[in-house]
Write an enzyme that holds these catalytic residues in place. Structure first.
Site, PDB file in Angstrom:
ATOM      1  N   GLY A  93       0.792  -1.222   0.000  1.00 48.16           N
ATOM      2  CA  GLY A  93       0.000   0.000   0.000  1.00 48.16           C
ATOM      3  C   GLY A  93       0.821   1.267   0.000  1.00 48.16           C
ATOM      4  N   SER A  94       0.494   2.169   0.906  1.00 49.61           N
ATOM      5  CA  SER A  94       1.063   3.519   0.886  1.00 49.61           C
ATOM      6  C   SER A  94       2.516   3.605   1.307  1.00 49.61           C
ATOM      7  CB  SER A  94       0.218   4.452   1.749  1.00 49.61           C
ATOM      8  OG  SER A  94      -0.900   4.887   1.020  1.00 49.61           O
ATOM      9  N   ILE A  95       3.124   2.508   1.703  1.00 46.45           N
ATOM     10  CA  ILE A  95       4.576   2.523   1.858  1.00 46.45           C
ATOM     11  C   ILE A  95       5.215   2.857   0.513  1.00 46.45           C
ATOM     12  CG2 ILE A  95       6.550   1.011   2.305  1.00 46.45           C
ATOM     13  CD1 ILE A  95       4.957  -0.203   4.599  1.00 46.45           C
ATOM     14  N   LYS A  97       4.553   5.307  -1.157  1.00 47.46           N
ATOM     15  CA  LYS A  97       4.750   6.758  -1.186  1.00 47.46           C
ATOM     16  C   LYS A  97       6.171   7.147  -0.791  1.00 47.46           C
ATOM     17  CE  LYS A  97      -0.087   8.112  -0.546  1.00 47.46           C
ATOM     18  NZ  LYS A  97      -0.700   6.788  -0.715  1.00 47.46           N
TER      19      LYS A  97
END
Length: 432
Positions: A93-95, A97
């Site tokens: 997921g947003s890791i 980013k």
């Protein structure tokens, strides 16, 4: 149907430090050197307690200098009884980013991107008008752009019938430009200048990266971030399937999908440079260690990355419970330690990776049942034993001791959940 009032409720506990102006955690070098060694028995017990509290399965990697521990607990596939394993690949997921932010900052170091330049300079055909002139690249990376999230517009019907919506979109391809336009067209949640977590920001960051390098942004990140860090099992998936051994990834959507369904096979174009990566716990520990150790960015770029803004509003005189930098946040765990990292959630999969200031002590944990929390008829959260067990494992792994009880701590108030508007509190395991 999930009501807006229900979604606005706090469902987690994530206290955090009040960082200084640069976002640097005030952990002394002496404290870092004297952190207790890995307690392997305690790590085993607290990870098992996470499963015993109600999590299907989890696996984790912990590092302290050259010492390493890996473990797994529970089931990768509850129906088949297949056990979890510590070397599984996982959607993180947003890791993603953090990886995207590193790539952008590399281009800042090369003089091809200016953090304080308006986004319209790079994407004049996409981000137009006042936003094109006033929103900067830095605002994208620290989520202060005021641009809304695209998740709900990209998954219409998600709040009314999440199971059907997720099933119908399992193999759907979404172009980053389409995702960006959906976010740009949606009404903003907060005014520009205030932190409001939005996946649209990082889709736009990826498009800027593409514009200045002339390369597909996922290919650029693979070549200049993933390979530079020496990661062997981290990649943007080319198909809806995960290449290596992995767990089932079960989405409950707060009980609206009952029994939870496995979404480990899913077209992740909806996440792109905001949340599509697959990785392992060992790879993520390696990545954050090299990042915080200054091996992926120079000192100035790393300082910029660790310059933070409050991630939620506070009462007058109250310290913010979390501060967000450029694809990296800093927070204080219940036992009192300050740490850097990121968390990520997609439909069915959660991941959390944190490290000490110097990157020496690290933990990454992944789990396979999402939005397990429940609410009463008035939309109030019911008792939840799973989240305190998650915090106990992570906090103990980082501090080397027992975690303070997570229950009763003041909750944070920020970002987005996987598929929900930015009304639910930031909580590893809930938001993407």
């Amino acid at each position: 149907m999930v009501s807006a009032a229900l979604l606005a409720l706090s469902v987690g506990v994530l206290p955090a430090q009040a960082a200084d102006a640069t976002g640097a955690a005030p952990m002394s070098a002496v404290a870092e050197r004297h952190r207790p060694a890995l307690d392997r028995a305690a790590l085993r017990d607290t990870l098992d307690a996470f499963h015993a509290a109600g999590m299907y399965g989890a696996f984790a990697a912990v590092r302290d200098g050259s010492a390493r521990w890996r473990g797994a607990t529970g089931l990768a596939d509850p129906a088949a009884g297949r056990p979890m394993a510590p070397d599984f690949e996982h959607r993180v997921g947003s890791i993603t980013k953090t990886f995207t932010a590193v790539a952008v900052l590399q281009q800042v170091e090369r003089g091809r991107i200016d953090l304080d330049a308006p986004v319209g300079r790079y994407l004049p055909d996409l981000v137009t008008g006042e936003r094109g002139e006033k929103v900067t690249v830095r605002m994208l990376l620290n989520h202060t752009s005021g641009i809304a999230d695209y998740i709900l517009p990209a998954f219409p019907g998600l709040l009314q019938d999440p199971g059907r919506t997720l099933d119908e979109n399992r193999l759907r391809r979404l172009a980053p430009e389409e995702l960006a336009r959906l976010g740009l067209a949606a009404p903003p949640v907060k005014e520009r200048g205030k932190h409001s977590y939005s996946n649209t920001n990082y889709i736009l960051a990826g498009l800027i990266l593409e514009r200045v390098t002339g390369q597909d942004p996922e290919a650029y990140i693979t070549r200049h971030v993933i390979r530079r860090a020496g990661l062997r099992h981290t990649y943007f998936p080319a198909s809806p399937s995960i290449k290596g051994p992995h767990a089932g990834m079960y989405e409950s959507f707060f009980g609206l999908i009952d029994p939870p369904r496995d979404y480990s096979t899913y077209d992740m174009s909806w996440g792109g440079t905001a949340g599509a990566l697959v990785s392992t716990t060992d790879d993520l520990n390696t990545f954050y260690r090299k990042l915080l150790g200054g091996r992926l960015l120079g000192p100035a770029a790393l300082r910029a990355m660790k310059t933070t803004v409050p991630a939620h509003e506070t009462e007058p005189g109250e310290e913010p419970a979390m501060r967000y930098g450029l694809g990296l946040y800093t927070l204080k765990m219940p036992s009192g330690g300050w740490y850097w990292g990121h968390d990520g959630a997609v439909f069915g999969a959660g991941t959390w990776s944190l490290a000490t200031e110097d990157g020496r002590r690290q933990v990454t944990v992944a789990w396979n049942l999402m939005k397990y929390q429940r609410f009463d008829e008035q939309g109030r959260p019911l008792p939840d034993p799973v989240t305190p067990a998650l915090y106990a494992f992570v906090d103990g792994a980082l501090s080397g001791g027992a975690s303070a009880p997570a229950e009763g701590l003041r909750s944070a108030v920020p970002p987005v959940t996987a598929g929900l508007p930015p009304l639910v509190d930031r909580l590893p395991g809930v938001r993407p």
